[in-house]
Scaffold this motif. Structure first.
Motif, mmCIF file in Angstrom:
data_model
loop_
_atom_site.group_PDB
_atom_site.id
_atom_site.type_symbol
_atom_site.label_atom_id
_atom_site.label_comp_id
_atom_site.label_asym_id
_atom_site.label_seq_id
_atom_site.Cartn_x
_atom_site.Cartn_y
_atom_site.Cartn_z
ATOM 1 N N GLU A 174 -1.157 -14.865 6.530
ATOM 2 C CA GLU A 174 -1.583 -15.395 5.247
ATOM 3 C C GLU A 174 -2.737 -14.573 4.683
ATOM 4 O O GLU A 174 -2.733 -14.225 3.503
ATOM 5 C CB GLU A 174 -1.979 -16.860 5.400
ATOM 6 C CG GLU A 174 -2.378 -17.494 4.099
ATOM 7 C CD GLU A 174 -2.699 -18.983 4.238
ATOM 8 O OE1 GLU A 174 -3.642 -19.410 3.589
ATOM 9 O OE2 GLU A 174 -2.011 -19.686 5.003
ATOM 10 N N GLU A 175 -3.732 -14.250 5.511
ATOM 11 C CA GLU A 175 -4.866 -13.460 5.043
ATOM 12 C C GLU A 175 -4.415 -12.086 4.547
ATOM 13 O O GLU A 175 -4.902 -11.601 3.528
ATOM 14 C CB GLU A 175 -5.913 -13.303 6.147
ATOM 15 C CG GLU A 175 -6.690 -14.565 6.430
ATOM 16 C CD GLU A 175 -7.698 -14.357 7.552
ATOM 17 O OE1 GLU A 175 -8.207 -13.231 7.715
ATOM 18 O OE2 GLU A 175 -7.969 -15.334 8.263
ATOM 19 N N TYR A 176 -3.474 -11.471 5.275
ATOM 20 C CA TYR A 176 -2.968 -10.163 4.877
ATOM 21 C C TYR A 176 -2.297 -10.239 3.506
ATOM 22 O O TYR A 176 -2.540 -9.408 2.635
ATOM 23 C CB TYR A 176 -1.975 -9.632 5.920
ATOM 24 C CG TYR A 176 -1.251 -8.393 5.443
ATOM 25 C CD1 TYR A 176 -1.886 -7.145 5.453
ATOM 26 C CD2 TYR A 176 0.053 -8.467 4.964
ATOM 27 C CE1 TYR A 176 -1.234 -6.012 5.000
ATOM 28 C CE2 TYR A 176 0.710 -7.334 4.515
ATOM 29 C CZ TYR A 176 0.062 -6.112 4.530
ATOM 30 O OH TYR A 176 0.706 -4.995 4.072
ATOM 31 N N PRO A 199 -1.889 -9.782 -5.397
ATOM 32 C CA PRO A 199 -2.649 -10.665 -6.297
ATOM 33 C C PRO A 199 -1.992 -12.051 -6.413
ATOM 34 O O PRO A 199 -1.361 -12.367 -7.407
ATOM 35 C CB PRO A 199 -2.622 -9.910 -7.632
ATOM 36 C CG PRO A 199 -1.360 -9.121 -7.578
ATOM 37 C CD PRO A 199 -1.158 -8.757 -6.129
ATOM 38 N N ILE A 200 -2.140 -12.851 -5.387
ATOM 39 C CA ILE A 200 -1.558 -14.191 -5.356
ATOM 40 C C ILE A 200 -2.682 -15.212 -5.312
ATOM 41 O O ILE A 200 -3.620 -15.090 -4.523
ATOM 42 C CB ILE A 200 -0.654 -14.377 -4.111
ATOM 43 C CG1 ILE A 200 0.507 -13.385 -4.143
ATOM 44 C CG2 ILE A 200 -0.153 -15.801 -4.011
ATOM 45 C CD1 ILE A 200 1.345 -13.387 -2.881
ATOM 46 N N ASP A 201 -2.595 -16.206 -6.154
ATOM 47 C CA ASP A 201 -3.541 -17.304 -6.132
ATOM 48 C C ASP A 201 -3.324 -18.102 -4.853
ATOM 49 O O ASP A 201 -2.207 -18.509 -4.543
ATOM 50 C CB ASP A 201 -3.306 -18.191 -7.364
ATOM 51 C CG ASP A 201 -4.235 -19.381 -7.433
ATOM 52 O OD1 ASP A 201 -5.061 -19.585 -6.511
ATOM 53 O OD2 ASP A 201 -4.137 -20.130 -8.420
ATOM 54 N N LYS A 202 -4.393 -18.315 -4.094
ATOM 55 C CA LYS A 202 -4.286 -19.028 -2.816
ATOM 56 C C LYS A 202 -3.643 -20.404 -2.983
ATOM 57 O O LYS A 202 -2.956 -20.896 -2.086
ATOM 58 C CB LYS A 202 -5.660 -19.159 -2.158
ATOM 59 C CG LYS A 202 -5.605 -19.766 -0.779
ATOM 60 C CD LYS A 202 -6.935 -19.753 -0.079
ATOM 61 C CE LYS A 202 -6.731 -20.325 1.314
ATOM 62 N NZ LYS A 202 -7.790 -19.981 2.200
ATOM 63 N N ASN A 203 -3.827 -21.020 -4.138
ATOM 64 C CA ASN A 203 -3.248 -22.344 -4.379
ATOM 65 C C ASN A 203 -1.729 -22.287 -4.541
ATOM 66 O O ASN A 203 -1.059 -23.311 -4.504
ATOM 67 C CB ASN A 203 -3.872 -22.990 -5.618
ATOM 68 C CG ASN A 203 -5.342 -23.271 -5.421
ATOM 69 O OD1 ASN A 203 -5.772 -23.652 -4.336
ATOM 70 N ND2 ASN A 203 -6.126 -23.049 -6.460
#
Length: 168
Positions: free
Chosen positions: A1-3, A9-13
């Motif tokens: 997930e961190e990678y 450019p993905i919003d964590k939400n």
């Protein structure tokens, strides 16, 4: 997930991770149903020969069982945008709106679309009115794209896909 979050450019939400156990095709199909998934993007390791015969290909098995669109990405593939798409079509048993999600997804890229239809001459001649109608509907869906059809007198779709991809 961190990678993924640090590379793209993905919003964590908007990112969800899940760990499930079981046969991949069954687990993925169940996940699709339980989470209202619209599309699967799945990599392939390229199992072939004896390995594929003995253990099967998870990607191929998943393709056979899922009920939503699926994009398969080969292991060695590098993303470079979408400039050309080769779409193998048979104009048979095609839902009139089946390509609309593809059109929506690729719209901002404005790629060239090559429609490949492989059929022996007898099948081309015998193309029923329904297939002609489906062909016209697909061309309407693609009217905002630079697109054309290649008609080959040969039913060997996979070989023709490789041939055309190598030529372009």
């Amino acid at each position: 997930e961190e990678y993924i979050l640090s590379t793209y450019p993905i919003d964590k939400n908007n990112l969800t991770t899940a760990v499930e156990y079981g046969a991949p095709s069954n687990v993925i199909n169940e996940f699709i149903k339980n989470h209202n998934i619209d599309m699967i993007i799945m990599g392939t390791q390229g199992a072939s020969g004896l390995e594929e015969i003995l253990i099967g290909s998870n990607t191929v098995e998943t393709m056979k069982k899922v009920e939503c669109p699926m994009l398969v990405v080969p292991k060695m593939c590098k993303w470079k945008g979408i400039e050309r798409i080769l779409l193998a079509v048979d104009y048979e048993n095609t839902n009139p709106n089946i390509f609309q999600p593809l059109v929506n997804m690729i719209g901002s890229f404005q790629p060239e679309i090559i429609l490949l239809n492989c059929a022996v001459v007898e099948e081309q001649i015998a193309m029923a009115d329904e297939r002609q109608y489906q062909k016209m509907e697909l061309h309407k869906d693609l009217q905002h794209f630079n697109h054309y059809t290649i008609q080959l007198d040969d039913a060997h779709v996979e070989q023709n896909i490789h041939k055309i991809a190598d030529e372009k």
